[in-house]
Design an enzyme around this catalytic site. Structure first.
Site, PDB file in Angstrom:
ATOM      1  N   GLY A 194       0.823  -1.207   0.000  1.00 34.69           N
ATOM      2  CA  GLY A 194       0.000   0.000   0.000  1.00 34.69           C
ATOM      3  C   GLY A 194       0.850   1.247   0.000  1.00 34.69           C
ATOM      4  CG  ASN A 195      -0.242   4.680  -1.704  1.00 30.58           C
ATOM      5  OD1 ASN A 195      -0.950   5.535  -1.193  1.00 30.58           O
ATOM      6  ND2 ASN A 195      -0.626   3.989  -2.784  1.00 30.58           N
TER       7      ASN A 195
END
Ligand code: CTP
Ligand code: CA
Length: 224
Positions: free
Chosen positions: A33-34
């Site tokens: 993810g980020n």
């Protein structure tokens, strides 16, 4: 800072916004993810709705809530975002891609939880399609397409390249290394660049105010 302008009504217009980050699974319990929170995209969707637009918000996982009038489509992966966005884009008047789309996904998703059997682990990733680029390819003359550029160096140069490569009307460039700017903050520092290379610089501003500024800018375009 105060920003004064005559607000242009978006009644009768469809506005498509993407927000937050995508999640790319690697096994049943883990993902890549980020740090995107969705704050910029949700602020844009809310402001467009306030101006009377019919708003569709395609969002990755986020703790944020959308107002009742906004049609929220929740997705997880870049491939799911692509499918939803390409369908909604066809009759969209204004499309703003604030989402942080994962550039890569796992080539294969492990069926079972990966065990810590070895001292190192190598994941093979493959590139995701560039959704914004694909929209730029099918964009009609009356459609407005706006993207973001998250950079850590050569902000203006890299953003201008993206603007032209992706066939955008505007690109909102943000230096994600600046303090209180970029991912998961309530504020941001941006430059708005148009197709003629004209660049407007903004100071540190709240994302809800930036949403107003971005929509004001978009509604100066002759095609609106
Ligand atoms: N974007 C997209 N699909 C992707 C990657 C990015 O639609 N697979 C969109 C983002 O939503 C953003 C714009 O493209 O509006 C720019 O994203 P950014 O990450 O800054 O640029 P990239 O083109 O992905 O290039 P790089 O990450 O290598 O700088
Ligand atoms: Ca990227």
């Amino acid at each position: 800072a105060e920003h004064f302008s005559d607000t242009v009504s978006l009644r009768g217009k469809k506005v498509l916004v993407t927000a937050a980050g995508t999640r790319e699974p690697i096994d049943p319990v883990r993902y890549i993810g980020n740090r995107s929170s969705g704050k910029m995209g949700y602020a844009l969707a809310e402001e467009a709705a306030r101006r009377g637009a019919s708003v569709v918000l395609v969002s990755g996982p986020s703790v944020l809530k959308a107002s009742d009038g906004i049609r929220l489509i929740k997705i997880e992966t870049a491939m799911q975002m692509r499918e939803a966005v390409k369908k909604e884009f066809i009759d969209s008047d204004i499309t703003i891609k604030a989402a942080a789309v994962a550039d890569y996904r796992a080539s294969s998703i492990a069926e079972n939880k990966i065990k810590k059997d070895s001292s190192t682990l190598t994941l093979i990733l493959e590139k995701n399609p560039d959704i914004l680029f694909e929209l730029g390819q099918i964009k009609q003359k009356n459609q407005i397409l706006v993207g973001f550029a998250a950079e850590t160096q050569n902000l203006l140069e890299f953003a201008k390249i993206k603007l032209h490569k992706k066939n955008l009307d505007y690109i909102i460039a943000n230096d994600v290394t600046a303090p209180n700017a970029g991912f998961n903050t309530d504020t941001n520092i941006v430059k708005i660049i148009d197709r003629n290379g004209v660049c407007e610089d903004f100071p540190l501003l709240r994302k809800d105010l930036l949403a107003k500024i971005i929509l004001d800018k978009i509604t100066t375009l002759p095609k609106i």
